[in-house]
Structures are given as C-alpha cells and as structure tokens.
Scaffold this motif. Sequence first.
Motif, short mmCIF file in Angstrom:
data_model
loop_
_atom_site.label_atom_id
_atom_site.label_comp_id
_atom_site.label_asym_id
_atom_site.label_seq_id
_atom_site.Cartn_x
_atom_site.Cartn_y
_atom_site.Cartn_z
N THR A 102 0.84 -1.21 0.00
CA THR A 102 0.00 0.00 0.00
C THR A 102 0.87 1.25 0.00
OG1 THR A 102 -1.76 -1.21 1.11
CG2 THR A 102 -1.86 1.18 1.24
N ILE A 136 1.78 2.03 -3.53
CA ILE A 136 0.69 2.67 -4.29
C ILE A 136 0.54 4.14 -3.88
CG2 ILE A 136 -1.83 2.73 -4.50
CD1 ILE A 136 -1.92 -0.10 -5.05
N ARG A 137 0.63 4.40 -2.59
CA ARG A 137 0.47 5.79 -2.12
C ARG A 137 1.60 6.68 -2.63
NH1 ARG A 137 -1.85 4.60 4.03
NH2 ARG A 137 -3.94 4.05 3.33
N LEU A 162 0.85 10.70 -2.72
CA LEU A 162 0.22 11.06 -1.44
C LEU A 162 1.27 11.47 -0.41
CD1 LEU A 162 -2.76 8.61 -0.98
CD2 LEU A 162 -2.52 10.59 -2.44
N PHE A 163 2.49 10.97 -0.56
CA PHE A 163 3.61 11.46 0.25
C PHE A 163 4.91 11.19 -0.52
CE2 PHE A 163 1.92 7.58 2.52
CZ PHE A 163 2.75 6.66 1.90
N PRO A 164 5.97 11.87 -0.14
CA PRO A 164 7.24 11.70 -0.89
C PRO A 164 8.07 10.53 -0.35
CG PRO A 164 7.46 13.46 0.70
CD PRO A 164 6.06 12.93 0.87
N ARG A 219 -3.04 11.12 -10.96
CA ARG A 219 -4.32 10.60 -10.45
C ARG A 219 -5.45 10.79 -11.46
NH1 ARG A 219 -2.15 13.10 -5.80
NH2 ARG A 219 -3.46 14.92 -6.10
N ILE A 259 -8.19 3.93 -9.25
CA ILE A 259 -7.76 3.10 -8.12
C ILE A 259 -8.93 2.39 -7.47
CG2 ILE A 259 -7.82 5.01 -6.48
CD1 ILE A 259 -5.23 3.50 -5.28
N THR A 319 -9.37 0.42 -3.87
CA THR A 319 -8.70 0.06 -2.61
C THR A 319 -9.43 -1.12 -1.95
OG1 THR A 319 -10.02 1.75 -1.52
CG2 THR A 319 -7.80 2.36 -2.16
#
Lengths: 275, 311
Positions: free
Chosen positions: B41, B44-45, B50-52, B73, B78, B80
């Motif tokens: 996960t 994927i993020r 969603l974050f570096p 995006r 996606i 989940t």
Amino acid sequence: MRTRVLKAILQKDLLEVSRNRTAWVPVAVIPLVFFVFLPALFLLLPRLSFFQSTMATTNLDPVQVLSVLPDEIKALFSGLTSDQLIPFAILGYFFAPMFLVMPLMVSSIVAAESFAGEKERKTLEGLLYSPATDAELFTGKVLAALLPAVGFSILSFILYTAVTNTLGYPVMGRLWFPLPGWWPLIFWITPAVALLGVLVTVLVSARVATFMEAYQSGGMLVLLVLGLVVGQATGWIYLGVLSGMIIGTILWLIDWLLLRICLRLFNRKVLIGKV
Amino acid sequence: MIQLDCVTKSFGMTRALDGLSLAVHPGEIFGLLGPNGAGKTTTIRLLNGLFPPDSGSLSVFGLDPQNHGSEIRARSGILTETPALYERLSAAENLRFYGNICGISQQKLVQRIFEVLNLFNLESRAKERVAGFSKGMKQRVALARALLHDPELLFLDEPTSSLDPESAFQVNELIRAISREGGRTVFLCTHNLLEAQRLCDRVAVIDSGRRLACGTPAELAAALFPGVRVQIDMETPVPTNLTEKISQCRGLRSIQWDGGTALMGLADPSDIPAVVTTLVAAGARISRVEPQPVSLEEIYFLLRKNHGGQV
C-alpha cells in the motif's frame, strides 16, 4: 483552482448532510424556536391579561431594570413606553448575540460531517486518490460549510425581521426592526463567526474519530456567544455599529490565523496518516 | 509506465520500503505480492503522490508523483481494499461526483455513468443508495468509479480481500476483461496468490519493503524450480521395484509415490518419453501423464523461506 471541482465537492457534501437526519434536524428546529417562537412569545405575552396582572403584582419596572446599563445604551430606549420597552430591549438588543448561534451551529455541523465524517465513514482515502488538489479539497469543503451557514443566517434574519415587525406592529406602532447594530452583526460578524466555526471544527476533526465528537467539541464555541450575551446584558459590551465592526474585525483576524494553521494541516501527507 | 529506483520510505522507526526497484510495462497486469505490512500500500500511495519517498526516485507516465500527483491521479484509477463509497448517495451520484472531479464533460459523464454501470450489471440499481448494496456490489461500483474516466493505468490494492469467493471471482473476471479488452496497465497489490496466478503477467514478491524476486511466473519457476515436474497415474497394484528400474532413466531428479501416483522431478520435458517407456516396459499400466506447473504459491513460499521470512 477549478470551479467545477469546488462545485462538485460542495454539492456532494451538502447532499450527504441533507441525508443525515442527526445533522439537519437541529438546523431546521433552531431557527423556528429562536427566530419565530421566542419573538412571538415576547411580543404576544405582554398583551395577555394574566401577564399584565402578574407584572403589576411584582412591581417590576422595566425602566428601573434597564437603568443599570450605560448611558449610550439607555439612549436607545428613550421615548419608549413600558409596553414597548420589553420587546424592544429583549428582541432588538439583548437577543442580538443569540443570533450568532445560527451560523456557528450550521457551520460546525456541516464541517464536522464533511471533515470528521469522511474519516469516520472511511471515504477519505478515496478522496485523497482523486485528481483534486489539496487546495481544491480544502476550499470545496470549507465553502460547503460556510455558504449554507451564512445563507441560513440571512434567511433566519429575514424571518426574524418579518416576525418581530408583524407581531410587534400593534405594540410599537411602526416597523421598528432591525436596529442599526444588527447590520454589522449580520453582514460582518456572522460570516466571520461561521468561518470560525468551520476552522475550529476542521482543527478538532483532525484529532477526533467521529462526526459527533467533532460537532460536540466544535460546539464549545457557543461559549463565545454566551459571553457576548452576558457582556451585553451587563453593559460591558455594546453591540452597536462601530463596536460590531470592531468585534467582526477581531474575529476575521482570528479566522486568518486559524486558516493558516488549517492549511498547514490539510494536505495529503498528513491526512493519509489518519485513514 | 511505472518506474521505481531504490525507493526507501520510513514511518517513524518502521521502514516500509527498503531500496525497492521495479519497472511496470504498458499493457501488462503486474502483481506486487507480499504479506501484510510488506510495503504494497505504501508503494501505491507513493506512486499516487500522497507522500514523498525518503530517498530514491519514482515515476508514473514519466512524471514525478510529488510534482504531478494531480495529473497522475487524473490519468489513473484506483480500487482500494475498502470501496470508499458515499453510502448515503446512490451509485450514480457517487460516479457523478468523481466524474465531475475528474473533469469529464456533463454530456459525456451521463453516457459514461450508464456505460460503466452497464458493464458491471448495475444499471438497474443506479438510483439506489449504496448503503443497501452487498460488499461485492459495492466493490463493483468502486471498480466502475475507477474506470469512469477511462484511465490508462489501474491501481488495485487488495481488491478482493473482503469479498466472498463468488464476488471475488466476479471482480477478478472483470479485472481480466478490463485489462485485456481496454489494453490498460494494471498494478495489482495482493497477498492472494491464487488471484495473482490467475491475473498477472509479471509479479514482484516483496517482504519488509525489499524486493525478493521479479519476473513472469514462468521465469521465477524456472529460476527457483529448475526442470519439470510430471505426475504419472498408474493402475494399482503397481509392479514392484519400479523406482529401482526408472532410477537409471536420464534426467530423473526426484520421485515421490502416493499409492498409484508418482510425482517425478525431471531435468527437461524431453526426458518424459524415456521415463514412460521404462515404466511400461516394467509392466506399469499408465492411465495419465500430466506435467505439473509450479504454482505461484510454491514460488512465493520458497522465496520467503530463502530470505528468512516466516513461512
């Protein structure tokens, strides 16, 4: 920032709130109680004979009661008869801060539903994977809470004006409402209070798990309204035009500071950790 | 399509990804396999911006997710583990919301909502609130939402883990159809090895954020289980000393007996005729000869065992 994305978020949030009975029942009931039932009571009660006889036996003189207030406030009531004084003082003056319950309540409910509710229902992750930017998500959600709060407040004000003038006409003999201090209250302080409700709820929502927790914690802001009510009643605060503008400006400054904090907190990097 | 080079990511003291490198090619179904907490996960993020990452580089469509997250995006969909649908809204309202966020024109959106709901046999339930749907139906609506804007790339994060076998089968069939017919690239994260075996063209096995192996199931099988396995069924009773007689056959590496069934490991498929001839000459009556492919499950467990994982 894309208008269409903001509109989509706004519409979706409002549709969700409208289908949550826990959220919208207070929004429907409070205006009826505060802005129809109570003013009707204060305007019709003095005309009933049992009330007049009760007042006569208590020897309660409204002029004497109001004499504790500062002179500039007392000047507002000059030239009024005893019968006119009660509705004028209560509905036109003392009631004004109570009006702020409306923007505060609506903004807190919608913001709690929109921010904490997404977390509670596990829909936040899906939203974070959408192409909407952080700024669009935040702005759309703030507008979804702010616009109905201001809109409902203005509608409530129109309703209150209609009730006080219609039922008050036989007593006052003229269209007497609103008093000057209400204009800054409605169009300067109310939006600031609504935004305050939204931003405080956003900050609370970041720390709690459910809609109800966020709503109840955000609802602590009602203390602010109570403070204004007590302040007015004791003559410590006078909600006139100038003082209303000053109070509103202070609230906008607080909003600006809170907005900066919220913008730092509302980004995917932080939010994904709360999914 | 997707590229990760030596990507690391930690959350506090926990290292979620530890120098992970991967490449996913256009049009393939790529499976990222690993136990819970392996880093699937997180991958994927990271790919969705969603974050570096802490270090290393990654790209999707040649774009850096941190700087072009919104664009990535917009071009990908996606699904989940949880469908993340708005339960007070209807299926169509859920899709309309996401369609508007994705920037689909109003006219096209109405048509696309109809098309995707039709694709998943949900058109008759379009106006019903999602709250009344079964888990399988919700996952189908979520898959419809992921496909609404016709994405080039589909991220699937444990898409069937909360579904019953029948719903899981339906969702898997849909994923296969979507990939094959639409030519889409699918990035599937799963710990369901059977699902990966059915769907994936290539897989990577990861554990504790590290890549243990990557390739097609056949490539991994060839590397980890050299040779070929064949199952030979014989009518009982089998003649005595069969093991002794076929032990001299060229290429025989192992043999396991289970009643009238022999499971043999051979060096090459070309060794099978000699083994069968020897058995027949020894008096065995053979009813079936069947090569046994190495399952992804066997590959996975061997990899984890070799790398000290809990098997």
